[in-house]
Motif scaffolding. Structure first.
Motif, PDB file in Angstrom:
ATOM      1  N   MET A  69       0.862  -1.178   0.000  1.00 43.46           N
ATOM      2  CA  MET A  69       0.000   0.000   0.000  1.00 43.46           C
ATOM      3  C   MET A  69       0.899   1.229   0.000  1.00 43.46           C
ATOM      4  SD  MET A  69      -3.293  -1.026   2.354  1.00 43.46           S
ATOM      5  CE  MET A  69      -2.469  -1.540   3.853  1.00 43.46           C
ATOM      6  N   LYS A  77      -3.246   4.848   4.523  1.00 43.64           N
ATOM      7  CA  LYS A  77      -2.791   3.474   4.274  1.00 43.64           C
ATOM      8  C   LYS A  77      -2.429   2.749   5.570  1.00 43.64           C
ATOM      9  CE  LYS A  77       1.750   5.271   2.820  1.00 43.64           C
ATOM     10  NZ  LYS A  77       1.422   6.698   3.104  1.00 43.64           N
ATOM     11  N   VAL A 235       2.901  -1.527   4.214  1.00 42.21           N
ATOM     12  CA  VAL A 235       2.777  -0.109   3.909  1.00 42.21           C
ATOM     13  C   VAL A 235       4.185   0.410   3.696  1.00 42.21           C
ATOM     14  CG1 VAL A 235       2.328   2.157   4.924  1.00 42.21           C
ATOM     15  CG2 VAL A 235       0.604   0.367   5.078  1.00 42.21           C
ATOM     16  N   PHE A 252      -3.108   4.914  -2.623  1.00 43.91           N
ATOM     17  CA  PHE A 252      -4.047   5.760  -1.888  1.00 43.91           C
ATOM     18  C   PHE A 252      -3.678   7.228  -2.079  1.00 43.91           C
ATOM     19  CE2 PHE A 252      -4.383   1.725   0.180  1.00 43.91           C
ATOM     20  CZ  PHE A 252      -5.634   1.672   0.785  1.00 43.91           C
TER      21      PHE A 252
END
Length: 294
Positions: A69, A77, A235, A252
């Motif tokens: 992410m 995220k 992440v 994102f």
């Protein structure tokens, strides 16, 4: 339906097809839709009191895949990652709406114990956080406090450290403090500590952000080794890292509120990593990965 209380175990699901279990990183040969998803996020919205932090996220995490992410700071995220094992339960004022499922079972259902969730969905944090204990006791801690049945703790400690590519470096100093390890070794120790409780999914929140390039490379190599046994969700702010290690990537961004200035995170695009980095559908994704913003 399996009872998902603290004394119960989550189902591990059917074994993944071998063609899906072993594959090159970055998603070059993956099917478009994650096969046999271990976890799903459907219409996920997260609030901190009245602040709408994450808006309407939908994701599926494939078995034995690495999902990254990415996105600018404040895009939600890490908040989404913490929802996957109910870590946001520990944040005052946090509220989760929508559905997060693990093997098709809602982890936020009323009778599900979050401790049981975290036994199966482990987490490695941004900053290495070994306990003020010996290397051995760091690994043994989780199995001991959860009452995990272990034939030989010595064997479990060795197995976990080997899985985290750390055994050869620490096997002669298991009784020494974990604080004596380097930053990269401490992070691998934390991964070994997570592995020791036999999770199905490993969450990693920027696991290399405080590490030097050599330690980062070791952690990335370790992710590739672990993917054959675990589903990994990371992440990262490092787009090159996402491109190197992940099979799928979720991008994102954040939408500012014109009145308050608060930024609400939302998912822009989710696809195989090769598509995200070579041929994204949304121009916002392309602008981010080419450095036009973020």
């Amino acid at each position: 339906m399996t009872n998902l209380r603290a004394s119960s175990h989550f189902p591990v699901g059917a074994p993944a097809d071998s063609a899906h279990r072993f594959h090159a990183g970055n998603g070059s040969e993956l099917p478009e839709v994650p096969p046999l998803p271990v976890m799903r996020v459907d219409n996920l919205n997260v609030y901190y009191n009245d602040f709408h932090a994450v808006y309407d996220v939908n994701l599926a995490f494939g078995r034995h895949e690495i999902t990254a992410m990415i996105g600018p700071s404040g895009c939600g995220k890490s908040t989404v990652l913490r929802c996957l094992n109910r870590m946001n339960d520990l944040v005052p004022g946090a509220r989760v709406e929508g559905e997060v499922t693990y093997h098709d079972q809602d982890i936020y259902a009323a009778k599900v114990d979050p401790i049981a969730v975290r036994q199966h969905i482990g987490m490695v944090f941004q900053k290495p956080n070994p306990f003020p204990k010996s290397i051995y006791d760091n690994i043994a801690y989780g199995p001991r406090v959860t009452g995990m049945k272990v034939e030989s703790m010595d064997d479990l400690v060795e197995e976990s450290l080997r899985s985290a590519a750390l055994w050869d470096e620490v096997k002669d100093k298991l009784k020494q403090s974990a604080f004596g390890l380097s930053g990269g070794q401490q992070q691998r120790l934390c991964i070994a500590r997570t592995i020791a409780t036999k999770p199905d999914v490993i969450l990693m929140d920027e696991p290399c952000s405080s590490l030097d390039p050599i330690a980062t490379s070791k952690i990335e190599d370790l992710m590739q080794q672990l993917r054959s046994d675990y589903t990994i969700i990371i992440v990262t702010h490092n787009m090159q890292q996402a491109a190197r290690v992940s099979d799928r990537t979720a991008f994102f961004t954040a939408r500012p509120d014109e009145t308050t200035g608060n930024r609400t995170g939302l998912l822009v695009e989710f696809d195989r990593t090769t598509v995200i980095f070579e041929n994204p559908t949304d121009p916002r994704t392309n602008d981010y990965i080419t450095g036009r913003f973020g």
